[in-house]
Design an enzyme around this catalytic site. Sequence first.
Site, PDB file in Angstrom:
ATOM      1  CG  ASN A   1      14.031  -8.096 -10.766  1.00  0.00           C
ATOM      2  OD1 ASN A   1      14.685  -9.126 -10.688  1.00  0.00           O
ATOM      3  ND2 ASN A   1      13.395  -7.574  -9.743  1.00  0.00           N
TER       4      ASN A   1
ATOM      5  CB  THR B   1       7.094  -8.618  -4.095  1.00  0.00           C
ATOM      6  OG1 THR B   1       8.496  -8.859  -4.090  1.00  0.00           O
ATOM      7  CG2 THR B   1       6.761  -7.542  -3.100  1.00  0.00           C
TER       8      THR B   1
ATOM      9  CG  HIS C   1      13.335 -14.840 -11.305  1.00  0.00           C
ATOM     10  ND1 HIS C   1      13.245 -15.554 -10.133  1.00  0.00           N
ATOM     11  CD2 HIS C   1      12.413 -13.854 -11.225  1.00  0.00           C
ATOM     12  CE1 HIS C   1      12.294 -15.024  -9.374  1.00  0.00           C
ATOM     13  NE2 HIS C   1      11.772 -13.997 -10.016  1.00  0.00           N
TER      14      HIS C   1
ATOM     15  CG  HIS D   1       4.808  -8.114  -9.504  1.00  0.00           C
ATOM     16  ND1 HIS D   1       5.860  -8.423  -8.676  1.00  0.00           N
ATOM     17  CD2 HIS D   1       4.067  -9.233  -9.582  1.00  0.00           C
ATOM     18  CE1 HIS D   1       5.734  -9.657  -8.255  1.00  0.00           C
ATOM     19  NE2 HIS D   1       4.654 -10.183  -8.793  1.00  0.00           N
TER      20      HIS D   1
ATOM     21  NE  ARG E   1      12.088 -12.412  -2.417  1.00  0.00           N
ATOM     22  CZ  ARG E   1      10.912 -12.279  -1.814  1.00  0.00           C
ATOM     23  NH1 ARG E   1      10.772 -12.527  -0.528  1.00  0.00           N
ATOM     24  NH2 ARG E   1       9.863 -11.923  -2.507  1.00  0.00           N
TER      25      ARG E   1
ATOM     26  CG  HIS F   1      13.869  -8.290  -3.656  1.00  0.00           C
ATOM     27  ND1 HIS F   1      12.542  -8.679  -3.614  1.00  0.00           N
ATOM     28  CD2 HIS F   1      14.195  -7.956  -2.386  1.00  0.00           C
ATOM     29  CE1 HIS F   1      12.100  -8.586  -2.376  1.00  0.00           C
ATOM     30  NE2 HIS F   1      13.091  -8.156  -1.607  1.00  0.00           N
TER      31      HIS F   1
ATOM     32  CD  GLU G   1       8.584  -0.754  -9.242  1.00  0.00           C
ATOM     33  OE1 GLU G   1       9.685  -0.169  -9.130  1.00  0.00           O
ATOM     34  OE2 GLU G   1       8.459  -1.940  -9.570  1.00  0.00           O
TER      35      GLU G   1
ATOM     36  NE  ARG H   1      12.659 -16.449  -1.548  1.00  0.00           N
ATOM     37  CZ  ARG H   1      11.362 -16.221  -1.411  1.00  0.00           C
ATOM     38  NH1 ARG H   1      10.594 -16.078  -2.472  1.00  0.00           N
ATOM     39  NH2 ARG H   1      10.822 -16.164  -0.217  1.00  0.00           N
TER      40      ARG H   1
ATOM     41  CD  GLU I   1      12.729  -5.008  -6.926  1.00  0.00           C
ATOM     42  OE1 GLU I   1      12.300  -4.650  -8.032  1.00  0.00           O
ATOM     43  OE2 GLU I   1      12.565  -6.158  -6.479  1.00  0.00           O
TER      44      GLU I   1
END
Length: 247
Positions: A9, A106, A12, A195, A50, A48, A156, A54, A75
Amino acid sequence: MPKLRLGINIDHVATVRNARCRDARALPDLLRAAQEAIKGGADGITFHLREDRRHILDADVARLRKHIKKPINLEMAATEEMLAIALAMRPHAVCLVPEKRQEVTTEGGLDAVKGGKKLGRIVNQLAAAGIRVSLFINPEAEQILAAWTSGAAAVEFHTGTYADSKGAAQKRELKRLQWAATQAHKLGLEVHAGHGLNYANTPAIAAIPEIVELNIGHFLVGEALFVGLAASVRQMRGIMNKARKKG
Ligand code: PXP
């Protein structure tokens, strides 16, 4: 045991970029991050999109889709806006997640029971387009059953509670995840997890035989500051392989 895939992922990396400039061509380069993750052994790239954009931007989605040949796992929230984006983009996979504007990340699983028919319709539309759909849920019996009812191909399991707990509480969470993985697998669902996973807490999850995919982001992007992204991903890949052999 079946192969355990690793999805990286890269949200970030975008968080760092956006701190200076919200532009898909600005640095650090997301495409380069995805390529480095693949070099380190990633089987796929996850991000993801969003509602508040963001981290990942629409232009990132288009650029990554164009240049990344490994499977992309998008996602997204189960909304009409995101459904239209996914149907236009046609990623390999979509993971439906809950989304609250105020949350930092999340925070929990999707309520697949509450999602009901509307969720089932979105799952069916994605699946009809050839997209593999997973639901990001807590390891709970009613959520597993609702995910299966929705027609999703995969679940998941949210490993956040496991990752945030310690000692006996963490052992209890691990048992819950092991139990949930067995139940989901019995129903014919493909089982994923993610996660809050890091080098220390991943081996026990990677050893669960029904789990075939992990999605990991924040920790590996943080480690990349010190060793580079290909190296942090490579280290995680090695840890997963070892746990899988032992398990
Ligand atoms: N899987 C899902 C569905 C997520 O939403 C996230 C992060 O938001 C992850 C995996 C990765 O979690 P982390 O960044 O804590 O590794």
